[in-house]
Scaffold this active site. Structure first.
Site, PDB file in Angstrom:
ATOM      1  N   CYS A 179     -26.768 -58.985 -63.033  1.00 50.02           N
ATOM      2  CA  CYS A 179     -25.350 -58.994 -63.398  1.00 50.02           C
ATOM      3  C   CYS A 179     -24.954 -60.318 -64.037  1.00 50.02           C
ATOM      4  O   CYS A 179     -24.006 -60.388 -64.827  1.00 50.02           O
ATOM      5  CB  CYS A 179     -24.487 -58.735 -62.172  1.00 50.02           C
ATOM      6  SG  CYS A 179     -24.621 -57.048 -61.546  1.00 50.02           S
ATOM      7  N   ALA A 205     -19.789 -41.092 -17.555  1.00 47.44           N
ATOM      8  CA  ALA A 205     -20.251 -39.739 -17.216  1.00 47.44           C
ATOM      9  C   ALA A 205     -20.135 -39.561 -15.712  1.00 47.44           C
ATOM     10  O   ALA A 205     -20.148 -40.529 -14.950  1.00 47.44           O
ATOM     11  CB  ALA A 205     -21.703 -39.530 -17.657  1.00 47.44           C
ATOM     12  N   GLU A 215     -19.947 -55.361 -61.266  1.00 45.01           N
ATOM     13  CA  GLU A 215     -19.627 -56.176 -62.443  1.00 45.01           C
ATOM     14  C   GLU A 215     -19.821 -55.385 -63.727  1.00 45.01           C
ATOM     15  O   GLU A 215     -19.046 -55.526 -64.683  1.00 45.01           O
ATOM     16  CB  GLU A 215     -20.515 -57.426 -62.471  1.00 45.01           C
ATOM     17  CG  GLU A 215     -20.321 -58.356 -61.291  1.00 45.01           C
ATOM     18  CD  GLU A 215     -21.277 -58.099 -60.144  1.00 45.01           C
ATOM     19  OE1 GLU A 215     -21.710 -59.073 -59.511  1.00 45.01           O
ATOM     20  OE2 GLU A 215     -21.600 -56.909 -59.884  1.00 45.01           O
ATOM     21  N   ARG A 254     -20.256 -35.255 -39.540  1.00 43.33           N
ATOM     22  CA  ARG A 254     -19.592 -33.980 -39.808  1.00 43.33           C
ATOM     23  C   ARG A 254     -18.250 -34.226 -40.494  1.00 43.33           C
ATOM     24  O   ARG A 254     -17.195 -33.825 -40.021  1.00 43.33           O
ATOM     25  CB  ARG A 254     -19.418 -33.203 -38.503  1.00 43.33           C
ATOM     26  CG  ARG A 254     -20.740 -32.820 -37.855  1.00 43.33           C
ATOM     27  CD  ARG A 254     -20.582 -31.984 -36.610  1.00 43.33           C
ATOM     28  NE  ARG A 254     -20.047 -32.720 -35.487  1.00 43.33           N
ATOM     29  CZ  ARG A 254     -20.775 -33.449 -34.645  1.00 43.33           C
ATOM     30  NH1 ARG A 254     -22.078 -33.558 -34.824  1.00 43.33           N
ATOM     31  NH2 ARG A 254     -20.215 -34.078 -33.628  1.00 43.33           N
ATOM     32  N   ASP A 312     -27.372 -34.162 -23.026  1.00 46.32           N
ATOM     33  CA  ASP A 312     -26.374 -33.578 -23.931  1.00 46.32           C
ATOM     34  C   ASP A 312     -26.956 -32.806 -25.107  1.00 46.32           C
ATOM     35  O   ASP A 312     -26.230 -32.058 -25.765  1.00 46.32           O
ATOM     36  CB  ASP A 312     -25.462 -34.695 -24.483  1.00 46.32           C
ATOM     37  CG  ASP A 312     -24.706 -35.422 -23.392  1.00 46.32           C
ATOM     38  OD1 ASP A 312     -24.492 -34.824 -22.319  1.00 46.32           O
ATOM     39  OD2 ASP A 312     -24.321 -36.588 -23.607  1.00 46.32           O
ATOM     40  N   GLY A 360     -26.383 -43.912 -23.306  1.00 47.42           N
ATOM     41  CA  GLY A 360     -25.884 -44.047 -21.956  1.00 47.42           C
ATOM     42  C   GLY A 360     -26.073 -45.452 -21.411  1.00 47.42           C
ATOM     43  O   GLY A 360     -26.444 -46.385 -22.138  1.00 47.42           O
TER      44      GLY A 360
END
Length: 370
Positions: free
Chosen positions: A78, A156, A46, A201, A194, A300
């Protein structure tokens, strides 16, 4: 209001823990001011819009995606700015669920003779701030679970290998979900299999989400990628939620800069502690107290199954790859066996689209949240 919602999306990656808000000022059917809240501590939408409108704001209509605030936080209310500007009418998409506001802003505007309307494009505004609303009304973040799977629902191979099920376009799409999340939660199984970084990224995105490892027995390697980033201070502190220190690693992990959170679930702890588990509901409550609005789960079948079984997932993002992996591969959810169709989880599909070679399906469970 459509424009106000689009403006609010400018803060999709940056307003946390605040809500995303857009504002448009209109006079004589002309837009004379517009703005968005972009960062916590910065001016609200605002304020930007009224600055742009200047003196012309007197007698104007204001469209804002969330009820204007009526309390002093990092910035002034506001509502005061709207009253001082002399606007004639304020159209609000949704009321603010924050108890500090929760209708008080609208009442104050009306008390000063300003016409107030609510509910315009309410569904879209609710979707834009699902995490903030969940934190304010339920005391926990909005939880999305992202799952990459083959067409036969496998995540997997039986030996744990899963890179890469989906294609590059789908993996890039996941980066945007990470960027808008306040925290990413993964399980110890994923960390051990993993060794992921779980960071964002994307170019021009500087804020990294908090990362959380659910590690019941405290098995996290001190040299894993997620803790390396914490030691180099390139990201927020990593939280490791655990139930028991089975391997006497607490001191070693704390030395990396990780925050250790002891949250055993009393309903899942045997006398010898072998089956001790993390209290997932308590973990989400803790994150809400830290100002976390949205959580992305990238885990998982174990953690996904536990969250689903506890009714703690608000939305699923499934990425289906054109692959078949067979019955011996790992499934999406590890859960107790169901014996009746009435026990299955029904879903409402929100969106289906092709992302590169893969299919992305978004759905919500049709179960009332606790």
């Amino acid at each position: 209001m459509t424009l106000a919602l689009r403006l609010a999306e400018q803060g999709l990656y940056s307003t946390q823990p605040n809500p995303r808000v857009g504002c448009v000022v209109v006079k004589n059917q002309q837009i004379i001011g517009q703005g968005a809240h972009l960062k916590a501590g910065g001016p609200h939408a605002e304020v930007f819009a009224l600055r742009q409108a200047g003196a012309e704001a007197k007698g104007a209509d204001v469209y804002v995606t969330l009820e204007p605030c009526n309390h002093h936080g990092r910035t002034p209310p506001c509502v005061d700015a709207l009253i001082a500007a002399g606007v004639k009418r304020v159209v609000v998409a949704i009321q603010d669920p924050n108890p500090l506001v929760a209708g008080n802003g609208l009442q104050r505007l009306q008390a000063h003779g300003i016409q107030v309307e609510t509910g315009l494009m309410q569904k879209e505004a609710l979707s834009l701030n699902s995490g903030f609303i969940s934190r304010m009304t339920h005391g926990r973040p909005y939880v999305r679970s992202k799952i990459a799977a083959s067409l036969d629902g496998r995540t997997a191979l039986n030996n744990g290998k899963s890179q890469w099920i989906t294609g590059e376009a789908a993996r890039l799409d996941v980066q945007h979900w990470r960027a808008q999340s306040c925290a990413i939660i993964t399980g110890i199984g994923t960390v051990l299999a993993d060794n992921p970084s779980m960071n964002v990224r994307l170019e021009n995105v500087t804020r990294q989400p908090l990362r959380v490892i659910v590690d019941s027995r405290l098995q996290t390697p001190a040299d894993c990628k997620m803790l390396e980033a914490a030691m180099m201070k390139h990201s927020p502190v990593i939280i490791i939620a655990y139930a028991q220190d089975a391997n006497n690693k607490a001191a070693e992990l704390a030395a990396t800069g990780a925050e250790l959170l002891h949250l055993p679930d009393g309903n899942n702890t045997q006398e010898n502690g072998v089956n001790a588990r993390v209290n997932l509901a308590a973990l989400l409550s803790h994150l809400a107290q830290c100002g976390i609005n949205e959580v992305l789960v990238e885990a998982g079948q174990g953690l996904n199954g536990a969250l689903l079984h506890a009714n703690l997932i608000d939305e699923f993002i499934f990425y289906y790859a054109p692959k078949l992996m067979g019955a011996d591969a790992k499934a999406m959810f590890a859960m107790p066996e169901l014996t009746e169709m009435q026990q299955v989880t029904d879903l409402q599909i929100l969106d289906v689209r092709q992302i590169g070679q893969d299919i992305r399906l978004r759905a919500i469970p049709l179960i009332p949240k606790p």
